[in-house]
Design an enzyme around this catalytic site. Structure first.
Site, PDB file in Angstrom:
ATOM      1  CD  GLU A 147      -4.744  -8.723   3.246  1.00  0.00           C
ATOM      2  OE1 GLU A 147      -4.948  -9.475   2.293  1.00  0.00           O
ATOM      3  OE2 GLU A 147      -3.650  -8.636   3.816  1.00  0.00           O
TER       4      GLU A 147
ATOM      5  N   GLY B 229       2.862  -2.467   8.431  1.00  0.00           N
ATOM      6  CA  GLY B 229       2.982  -3.036   9.771  1.00  0.00           C
ATOM      7  C   GLY B 229       4.390  -3.530  10.018  1.00  0.00           C
TER       8      GLY B 229
ATOM      9  CB  THR C 226      -0.889   0.000   1.260  1.00  0.00           C
ATOM     10  OG1 THR C 226      -1.746  -1.128   1.192  1.00  0.00           O
ATOM     11  CG2 THR C 226      -1.727   1.259   1.359  1.00  0.00           C
TER      12      THR C 226
END
Lengths: 677, 677
Positions: free
Chosen positions: A470, A230, A191
């Protein structure tokens, strides 16, 4: 403490006697309260009408003992914020910690579980059994704390699986064991600030320098910064980078590379910049960060080359010529994300319902007669109607999530499409269901639901991200409908029968529903299947016909889809709900006659009828008449009354240890007593 | 920094040139992206079709200048966590602070506003004008942070108003000015661990000792501990105590007393025990606590004696003989709580929508054609359908909240019932609407919605409590229906026409709706009123008839209500939605012909039609046919297209300063730029 408690009890009794003088009139009688409120455990008043252990095996579906082992490991450690409330032990994170503290303790919990061997084989073992075990253990981690499972998920399922699925032998040898042992800590930079759901649009660009045999990764502008990564803010040493691959001036589309971002000491590598994504409404144990690449040079071998490769002299080679198909091949292994999201959403809903229903079996409010006792929350028809349909849905969706996992671990190239469509639908429906369930549970327990230690409210923030990560749920639902549209058009064009995606029923004639719906008809599985099939079929036909009409008028297919987004969403829901119904029917069918099968039948009927009751399509398109819908509504109420006596057994069957629920699920009077302060 | 930015720009440009070589084939053309994403402010592309300042005056309804003054005070102070993002200044709390830190900074903000004279007259002035000003300023505080407005609300509206309304001259003189100046800090101990919504059931007991002329307040058992008491954990010095009053062995029901709980230094007083309620999913700036009274002795004069008193020798005297009526008189002034909750819920929805809609006017995703530009989120019909109906509802409800405030500040004993019923309905509908709106906004902005600095997600946790405090929403909706039932039965019994509660339409014959619904019919205010009246009337008749039937079979009225909870909820909603429609119609009617009136007409039609579309009652009970409902759905889509060009103007009209919105509402590319790290 027990002495204290005895004294307290005596005090209560004394007070009780002091304030209960003879009552002079009927008036004061109606106002006087004879006794103080006493906690009475639900187990005292409720009985189990079926074998809850057997039901739990059915619901968990696999690896029950492994799950219990991991629950035990967490309860034994001081790292899991063990605390006593009302004489019981609870474990759950301290959500009053700052983001920084939550990140550190989450990492420590990961180290602890590593030492205990929890992740053994997560990347180096293969096959359905190993995958199921891994999924089960991840689910248990998510029941303790979503941050814990997400941080593990990023490392093993995103970074690790990307290496495994996109990479080849050279990558596997170098990284898989090291990942399993946390020698490297991985993250997954897909992303960007400017592009999330639309992965094809990412702006990071990688070129190849044949003179040095290196790829050069660059972040050309601010919108191309990697975002939400993350692990990037604090702990990760390596990352997968998704980037456009530009070879000799030709953009070959999105590819994945491995890059190191920190050394062993945690120092950021040259040509890398990292920033924090900051505080979030949940998941603060995950260190989401942003990454900029300043012409970072990586070895040619760091391209994950299962689908395409670049030769040392800079020639692009791929077995898949069509860039769309190539992109699809890259994305396919990511389905695991949707599988784990769907499943963890259901476990979160289970935690919420177990807490809210147990509380509703011990909390009373208002009396119906002037001098009568206050009524147990779950004995109010309105409270039953709030929670029991959600309980039934959670059961049905639990079987659907298990089924999805089974298809996933046994996947073949042939099942890819089905997995993609089903996982998209289930991810959307199950995560929305979880959010809706938690909201209802939070309101159903009143103010207690806003205390983080009671979990129901906190879980909302922790799991909220699931509805958009997602893939935004709405986009996913539209993808489901587009896939069904393509299937429909292709079958009609080739004049072939439907096969797969559960559309076989479309080969038979349209089911005819009875005009009068008795209680036994409404509870009949064939009737329920017929209703769900009829809805799916009719919506699919409507959708394709509307899209075709617009296309006939010169509109593009894409914009014809867009205009019909409401039908697309209705269809996506109809498809997914039918798939869910089928999985609980299958589970029921496998059971021998007996109490387990009976109660599952009740739950399945509740699922079917509440889905009908809640979807205006049935009336809107006339699948059911007004009288029919009235009958459905009455039957839902009746079912509430019949499921009510099983409520405790049904949530006990979730198999979640007491310690992982909130204090209000148990003796909340004692948990709040002065002696516990 | 501007040099940095220039360098960056040059870099971007250089990169752009480097990666845009001549494209060799149509294939690569479809994959290549010509330019990086650029932020373009919505103001550049959208125009205002009406006077947004005028609309803002209409929406805020009163005290616009006072609101702007307070916004300014907050922006000027360093206490309000001012920060720069993308060249703009923002103020909003740092939600990464611990509960303890949030409490302290909230109290400091209160002191600062005190110094600035914000609360001047909040208790010592009276009359509609003073009350409206106070309400406006409280709303602005709530837009900055719900904790701030709740902590003020507890002190002024609960403690302060209890003294004012339940107390008499002796209390007013002693407490009101001191409260306004924060010489005392008040809290409000009504709720107990064992009893929240059911106030009559509280277990705290107070007796009178004629020998010393004192009341003795006691917490007889753990479930009687005062719970959720805002201010009790840390800051409050005094509290209102709700307690059963036991005089000579007769329980006279619930009464309110004043008790000191801390001295000036913050030391807890003798015979008082206090504990913390702990960390919450929001409102951590409010120090909710628990209180136990150990035979605390207070002066006889501390009974708030407007309704009842105890003479020095211990005789109970009250002008209201019926204990039910007495209880009602005690509770009536608390209506202010529901008024402020309803209104602040709408301001929270405004913040969410302003952020989500501004973002959707600057964020693009996916392109519809192979090489086309990505599409602005708000140009997707599905995105319009998600947000614009919520925007219309927020407008309509905004007028309803204003209307409620007006009735409230002009209240007379005669309007008490109407205020109670309307405020119950609006509190429930508006707070649910806010939660629903925030959830949709959070999903509509994708992952950005989970960053607390972008507010939309955080507000969910901050405002969540509203759905259950000052009465669980479901219970309130049932109360609305019970009140309508009583009204209906009483009118029929006395054969009198309906008067009040907006039920006058029931005196005329049932409206007849046209069978064909053209676009102009659907947008006609008379048609919309007729549909809403028809639904209310029919549901009220159904509800009373169902309840009567059950009563006829020997069921009690209470349990007849309970069994018909679904009809009761439908009716409560029908009543409230009709009341809301009426207020926006009234606002529209007052406007001269022109663009403002036109756009308000669009918004009102959207409100009316989306309410019809979302309520299955219309089809279920046949008020509309299937064709009709199809027409409504199409008209909503059409309205989405017509409201779309006004979206920016409509959220700008909320009048919320930029600084109080989240960074993603503005240049989110620059706000996330490396130079801002």
């Amino acid at each position: 403490m027990s002495e204290n408690r005895a004294l307290q009890r005596a005090n209560i009794l004394a007070n009780h006697i002091l304030r209960s003088p003879p009552l002079p009139s009927s008036l004061s009688l109606s106002l006087a309260r004879e006794v103080c409120l006493q906690y009475s455990p639900p187990e005292l008043n409720e009985s189990y009408g079926f074998d809850v252990k057997e039901m739990r095996r059915l619901l968990d579906g696999h690896n029950t003992e492994d799950r219990d082992w991991l629950y035990g490991l967490m309860m034994q450690s001081n790292l899991f914020n063990r605390k006593e409330r009302g004489g019981k032990i609870f474990v759950s994170p301290d959500y009053n910690q700052t983001m920084e503290q939550q990140r550190e303790i989450t990492m420590k919990r990961i180290w602890y579980l590593l030492e205990k061997g929890v992740y053994r084989g997560w990347l180096t073992d293969s096959g359905p059994e190993a995958e199921l075990k891994k999924l089960a253990l991840l689910e248990v981690c998510g029941i303790y704390d979503h941050s814990l499972s997400i941080k593990l998920g990023v490392h093993f399922f995103l970074w690790g699986n990307a290496v495994k699925f996109f990479g080849t032998k050279r990558h596997h040898e170098k990284w898989l064991k090291n990942t399993e042992d946390y020698v490297v800590k991985g993250c997954f930079a897909m992303t960007e600030l400017g592009h999330g759901s639309n992965v094809r649009g990412i702006e990071t660009v990688t070129t190849y320098d044949p003179r040095t045999g290196e790829f050069v990764i660059n972040t050309p502008c601010e919108s191309a910064q990697k975002y939400w990564i993350g692990g990037a803010a604090k702990h990760a040493t390596h990352t997968i980078v998704f980037s456009q691959l530009n070879i000799n001036g030709t953009n070959q589309g999105v590819h994945a590379f491995i890059a190191q971002i920190r050394d062993e000491d945690g120092t950021i590598c040259p040509n890398i910049r990292v920033a924090d994504c900051g505080h979030k409404i949940g998941l603060n144990g995950v260190d989401n960060g942003r990454i900029w690449f300043d012409n970072l040079r990586i070895s040619r071998e760091n391209l994950l080359n299962s689908v395409a490769d670049v030769s040392p002299d800079g020639e692009y080679v791929s077995a898949i010529k069509d860039p769309d198909q190539r992109f699809g091949a890259f994305m396919a292994p990511l389905t695991s994300g949707r599988v784990t999201i769907a499943s963890s959403a259901i476990y979160s809903a289970k935690v919420g319902l177990a807490i809210a229903l147990r509380y509703s079996l011990s909390r009373r409010a208002f009396s119906l007669t002037a001098n009568g006792p206050e009524v147990l929350l779950l004995d109010y028809p309105s409270h039953q109607r709030r929670l029991l349909p959600l309980l039934a849905k959670t059961y049905a969706m639990s079987f659907a999530a298990n089924d999805l996992k089974m298809i996933y671990v046994k996947r073949t190239p042939e099942t890819n499409k089905a997995i993609h469509v089903v996982s998209s639908g289930l991810k959307a429906v199950l995560t929305w269901h979880n959010m809706h369930t938690l909201q209802e549970c939070r309101e159903a327990v009143g103010g207690q639901g806003v205390k983080t230690e009671n979990l129901v409210g906190q879980l909302k923030g922790e799991f909220d991200v699931q509805t958009t990560f997602e893939g935004d749920n709405n986009v996913l639902m539209q993808q489901v409908s587009k896939a069904l549209f393509a299937e429909y058009v292709s079958c009609k064009k080739r004049n072939k029968p439907f096969r797969g995606l559960g559309l076989e029923h479309m080969n038979s004639s349209r089911p005819v529903l009875p005009t009068q719906l008795s209680s036994s008809t409404l509870r009949c599985s064939q009737f329920q299947k017929n209703v769900f099939c009829l809805r799916e079929r009719d919506l699919l036909e409507r959708f394709t016909s509307e899209v075709a009409q617009l296309q006939g008028r010169g509109e593009s297919r894409e914009s014809s889809f867009l205009v019909n987004h409401e039908l697309a969403e209705d269809l996506g829901k109809a498809f997914t709900e039918k798939a869910i119904l089928q999985t609980i029917l299958d589970a029921e069918a496998k059971l021998p006659a007996g109490s387990l099968k009976d109660v599952l039948g009740l739950v399945r009927s509740m699922y079917a009828l509440i889905s009908i009751e809640e979807d205006p399509s049935f009336l809107r398109y006339g699948y059911l008449s007004r009288d029919n819908v009235g009958d459905v509504r009455r039957e839902v109420s009746k079912l509430c009354g019949e499921v009510r006596p099983h409520a405790l057994a049904l949530v006990t069957s979730f198999g979640i240890p007491d310690a992982f629920l909130g204090p209000i699920a148990f003796n909340w009077v004692e948990a709040n007593a002065w002696s516990s302060v």
